[in-house]
Design a protein around this motif. Structure first.
Motif, PDB file in Angstrom:
ATOM      1  N   ALA A   1      24.961  90.662 -27.481  1.00 60.71           N
ATOM      2  CA  ALA A   1      25.172  90.077 -26.321  1.00 60.71           C
ATOM      3  C   ALA A   1      25.000  90.837 -25.177  1.00 60.71           C
ATOM      4  O   ALA A   1      24.306  90.661 -24.320  1.00 60.71           O
ATOM      5  CB  ALA A   1      26.173  89.220 -26.061  1.00 60.71           C
ATOM      6  N   VAL A   2      25.784  91.977 -24.948  1.00 61.21           N
ATOM      7  CA  VAL A   2      25.788  93.146 -24.100  1.00 61.21           C
ATOM      8  C   VAL A   2      24.269  93.650 -24.113  1.00 61.21           C
ATOM      9  O   VAL A   2      23.864  93.742 -22.972  1.00 61.21           O
ATOM     10  CB  VAL A   2      26.748  93.917 -24.447  1.00 61.21           C
ATOM     11  N   ASP A   3      23.841  93.862 -25.277  1.00 57.78           N
ATOM     12  CA  ASP A   3      22.471  94.323 -25.132  1.00 57.78           C
ATOM     13  C   ASP A   3      21.344  93.373 -24.598  1.00 57.78           C
ATOM     14  O   ASP A   3      20.544  93.918 -23.825  1.00 57.78           O
ATOM     15  CB  ASP A   3      21.829  94.783 -26.540  1.00 57.78           C
ATOM     16  N   GLU A   4      21.382  92.243 -24.988  1.00 55.30           N
ATOM     17  CA  GLU A   4      20.627  90.998 -24.675  1.00 55.30           C
ATOM     18  C   GLU A   4      20.404  90.926 -23.410  1.00 55.30           C
ATOM     19  O   GLU A   4      19.486  90.492 -22.706  1.00 55.30           O
ATOM     20  CB  GLU A   4      20.693  90.015 -25.606  1.00 55.30           C
TER      21      GLU A   4
END
Length: 69
Positions: A42-45
């Motif tokens: 989620a952090v990356d997306e």
């Protein structure tokens, strides 16, 4: 973006600590730190970075208070 949750706390990301699968994202809201545990994916997306504006959205049916006897 429309969302049903009414408890939205807008602030600035002040820290991101990734673990094996879960990241702890710290958001400063009016001088108070709110921390969310979300997946590393989620952090990356969401392309989260320290310094960016974000919102913590709280969805809960109950908030409980407890004290020791």
């Amino acid at each position: 973006m429309k969302i049903s949750a009414r408890n939205m706390l807008k602030g600035k990301i002040v820290g991101i600590k990734k673990g094996a699968t879960t990241a702890h994202v710290s958001l400063e809201v009016n001088g108070t730190i709110v921390m969310a545990s979300i997946t590393n994916d989620a952090v990356d997306e969401l392309k989260l970075t320290v310094g960016m504006e974000a919102a913590a959205i709280v969805k809960a049916s109950d908030i409980l208070i407890a004290v020791e006897d």
